[in-house]
Design an enzyme around this catalytic site. Structure first.
Site, PDB file in Angstrom:
ATOM      1  N   HIS A  82       3.219 -12.568  -2.593  1.00 25.15           N
ATOM      2  CA  HIS A  82       3.060 -13.507  -3.383  1.00 25.15           C
ATOM      3  C   HIS A  82       4.351 -14.442  -3.410  1.00 25.15           C
ATOM      4  O   HIS A  82       5.395 -13.730  -3.388  1.00 25.15           O
ATOM      5  CB  HIS A  82       2.543 -13.072  -4.692  1.00 25.15           C
ATOM      6  CG  HIS A  82       2.145 -14.403  -5.544  1.00 25.15           C
ATOM      7  ND1 HIS A  82       0.691 -14.926  -5.388  1.00 25.15           N
ATOM      8  CD2 HIS A  82       2.685 -15.330  -6.480  1.00 25.15           C
ATOM      9  CE1 HIS A  82       0.676 -15.960  -6.136  1.00 25.15           C
ATOM     10  NE2 HIS A  82       1.672 -16.132  -6.817  1.00 25.15           N
ATOM     11  N   ASP A 161      -5.871 -15.758 -15.822  1.00 23.34           N
ATOM     12  CA  ASP A 161      -4.878 -16.293 -15.217  1.00 23.34           C
ATOM     13  C   ASP A 161      -4.994 -17.792 -14.648  1.00 23.34           C
ATOM     14  O   ASP A 161      -4.390 -18.738 -14.818  1.00 23.34           O
ATOM     15  CB  ASP A 161      -4.208 -15.312 -14.130  1.00 23.34           C
ATOM     16  CG  ASP A 161      -3.216 -16.410 -13.322  1.00 23.34           C
ATOM     17  OD1 ASP A 161      -2.208 -16.522 -14.125  1.00 23.34           O
ATOM     18  OD2 ASP A 161      -3.067 -16.513 -12.200  1.00 23.34           O
ATOM     19  N   ARG A 168      -0.489 -24.436 -17.855  1.00 25.32           N
ATOM     20  CA  ARG A 168       0.839 -24.384 -17.880  1.00 25.32           C
ATOM     21  C   ARG A 168       1.182 -25.397 -16.770  1.00 25.32           C
ATOM     22  O   ARG A 168       2.324 -26.142 -16.958  1.00 25.32           O
ATOM     23  CB  ARG A 168       1.538 -22.811 -17.232  1.00 25.32           C
ATOM     24  CG  ARG A 168       1.432 -21.879 -18.412  1.00 25.32           C
ATOM     25  CD  ARG A 168       1.304 -20.495 -17.813  1.00 25.32           C
ATOM     26  NE  ARG A 168       2.635 -20.450 -16.931  1.00 25.32           N
ATOM     27  CZ  ARG A 168       2.925 -19.891 -15.930  1.00 25.32           C
ATOM     28  NH1 ARG A 168       2.025 -19.170 -15.491  1.00 25.32           N
ATOM     29  NH2 ARG A 168       4.204 -19.772 -15.450  1.00 25.32           N
ATOM     30  N   SER A 183       1.644 -13.781 -14.941  1.00 21.88           N
ATOM     31  CA  SER A 183       0.808 -14.574 -13.960  1.00 21.88           C
ATOM     32  C   SER A 183       0.468 -14.000 -12.640  1.00 21.88           C
ATOM     33  O   SER A 183      -0.658 -13.428 -12.128  1.00 21.88           O
ATOM     34  CB  SER A 183       0.920 -16.046 -13.851  1.00 21.88           C
ATOM     35  OG  SER A 183       0.318 -16.750 -12.872  1.00 21.88           O
ATOM     36  N   LYS A 187      -2.911 -10.926 -11.489  1.00 19.49           N
ATOM     37  CA  LYS A 187      -3.897 -11.235 -10.524  1.00 19.49           C
ATOM     38  C   LYS A 187      -3.593 -10.430  -9.401  1.00 19.49           C
ATOM     39  O   LYS A 187      -4.615  -9.870  -8.721  1.00 19.49           O
ATOM     40  CB  LYS A 187      -3.973 -12.763 -10.120  1.00 19.49           C
ATOM     41  CG  LYS A 187      -2.751 -13.396  -9.562  1.00 19.49           C
ATOM     42  CD  LYS A 187      -3.162 -15.001  -9.231  1.00 19.49           C
ATOM     43  CE  LYS A 187      -2.053 -15.506  -9.007  1.00 19.49           C
ATOM     44  NZ  LYS A 187      -1.289 -16.043 -10.212  1.00 19.49           N
TER      45      LYS A 187
HETATM   46  N1  URA Z   1       2.748 -18.263  -8.931  1.00 24.66           N
HETATM   47  C1  URA Z   1       1.929 -17.856  -9.956  1.00 24.66           C
HETATM   48  O1  URA Z   1       0.824 -17.069  -9.653  1.00 24.66           O
HETATM   49  N2  URA Z   1       2.205 -17.894 -11.262  1.00 24.66           N
HETATM   50  C2  URA Z   1       3.271 -18.534 -11.682  1.00 24.66           C
HETATM   51  O2  URA Z   1       3.240 -18.743 -12.749  1.00 24.66           O
HETATM   52  C3  URA Z   1       4.283 -18.882 -10.738  1.00 24.66           C
HETATM   53  C4  URA Z   1       3.991 -18.751  -9.455  1.00 24.66           C
END
Ligand code: URA
Length: 452
Positions: A82, A161, A168, A183, A187
């Site tokens: 990620h 999320d 957000r 966040s 996930k």
């Molecule tokens: N990526 C995400 O999944 N969440 C965030 O808050 C920022 C970047």
């Protein structure tokens, strides 16, 4: 619980009692708490932060808002990646099929564009027919068959999320270490991974531009992973300029395809190989990240990664012909070349303003649930340090209307600064963070800070 009292107490810097965060967020998840109260609370968190106990409760609540996938019956160490978010950051689109083609299963759950940054889901959905909303059983079946599935937060996995992320995005509450960490980690933990590589961005286009904040975010996420028994490694990477040349959904998809074909920009390839090396080592198929990097380079060069991407696109309902002919992707009707206003050195290609300008063109969202335009964006062919002549083409704007194209051109003229002095771009990869601590990055990518 009286929601406005919780908001007031967080606003005033009080630590909430055990159970209060869970109750507040569950109320939002089941529709009892409206968006405006959650938005106010998120803004209070933005300013006041969360204590470790509050943060842990938030992660747990978000993680348990849907199913927690158990992939332990599938063979192999499941490893995902990620990014904390960037401009032109399409590395996942190359990385996921690449790592899967080498035998490490990649159950990848990504997000949509957030603020000025792009999202993997929006990019994938620029492929005609491509579905990112696989059901849980489709997700599992595809993972078993192809070693990779590319999905978004669903009603089944990490639904909280999904809603918070969208809220957000449009309420100025993205740039918060506990909110970003919760966040991402909720996930990732929900999708059934064994290990995770994080690409933590720094520089003007990152949500947290300063190195110390990027490192704090990395350590926070590694700590959350540790608490759930997952190995997490983070690379701190450059987001002072866009990654690669393309910014905008279909344009980035095209660039990812070119990279899978061996024709992409050098910085995108180098970053992808650095991340792949780590994933292959975490997945146990390489003895070290360096060995993993070499394996990944071979799989990019001999077409294995491209072929795996073709299978994934087909399996998820997309038109696989896009891998041979990216012109199938949506095309913007108006194109405008941007020329260098003077001769000199490109001292800056400022990522954040380019990200905002892409949102202005329609590549990202301004309000909850609005549609994006997959075709629009930029192709910026210069990197900090390049020498240019006055009048030379440095970028192209892809827009819906001539007026948008002109606004995009003006934004790029301001963002691509040409001067006399030397450029000082951040190294493409600067640090590697593990639970053991922070080390300076010594991989090949440290040399490859500039695009081809
Ligand atoms: N990526 C995400 O999944 N969440 C965030 O808050 C920022 C970047």
């Amino acid at each position: 619980m009286i929601p406005y009292r919780i908001i007031q107490r967080k606003r005033d810097g009080e630590e909430l009692r055990a159970g209060e965060i869970a109750e507040f967020f569950r109320g939002y998840a089941d529709g009892r708490l409206p968006d405006y109260q959650m938005a106010a609370f998120l803004m209070a968190v933005y300013f006041r932060g969360l204590s470790p106990a509050e943060r842990a409760e938030l992660v747990e609540t978000m993680l348990r808002s849907g199913a927690v996938v158990d992939l332990s019956d599938l063979p192999g160490t499941k490893v995902d990646k990620h990014s904390t978010g960037g401009v032109g950051d399409k590395a996942s689109l190359v990385l996921a099929p690449l790592v899967a083609s080498l035998g490490v299963p990649v159950p990848m759950m990504s997000g949509r564009g957030l603020g000025h940054t792009g999202g993997t889901l929006d990019k994938l959905e620029s492929i005609p027919g491509f579905r990112t909303d696989l059901t849980l059983s489709e997700f599992r079946r595809q993972l078993e068959r192809l070693g990779c599935a590319l999905i978004g937060q669903t009603d089944e996995i990490a639904p909280l999320d999904r809603r918070l992320y969208a809220l957000r995005d449009v309420t100025g509450t993205v740039e918060s270490i506990p909110l970003i960490a919760a966040s991402i980690m909720s996930k990732k933990l929900a999708e059934g991974i064994d290990a995770l590589i994080l690409d933590v961005k720094r520089g003007s286009g990152a949500f947290l531009p300063e190195l110390d904040r990027a490192l704090e975010l990395a350590r926070t996420m590694i700590g959350i992973g540790d608490a759930y028994g997952k190995e997490v490694v983070a690379l701190v990477t450059a987001m002072d300029r866009p990654l690669g040349y393309a910014v905008g959904n279909a344009l980035e998809m095209e660039e990812a395809i070119l990279t899978l074909r061996g024709e992409g920009p050098e910085d995108l390839r180098e970053l992808t190989l650095a991340l792949a090396g780590e994933m292959l080592a975490l997945g146990g198929v390489a003895g070290s990240p360096g060995e993993g990097r070499a394996m990944a380079a071979a799989a990019l060069d001999d077409g294995r990664a491209l072929e795996r991407m073709r299978e994934i696109v087909e399996a998820q309902g997309g038109n696989p012909a896009v891998l041979d002919d990216p012109a199938i992707l949506p095309q913007a009707p108006v194109r405008r070349v941007v020329e260098a206003a003077r001769s000199g050195t490109v001292v800056e290609v400022e990522a954040r303003s380019i990200g905002h300008a892409a949102v202005e063109l329609g590549a990202g969202r301004r309000a909850l649930g609005t549609a994006i335009d997959p075709a629009v964006g930029f192709h910026i062919t210069v990197k900090p340090g390049d020498i240019v002549e006055a009048g030379e083409a440095v970028a192209t704007v892809y827009a819906r209307t001539p007026e948008d194209a002109e606004r995009g051109r003006e934004a790029l003229v301001a963002a691509i600064r040409i001067g006399e002095g030397p450029a000082a771009p951040l190294p493409l990869v600067s640090h590697r963070v593990t639970r053991a601590g922070v080390e300076a990055w010594e991989g090949d990518a440290a040399e490859g800070g500039r695009g081809a």
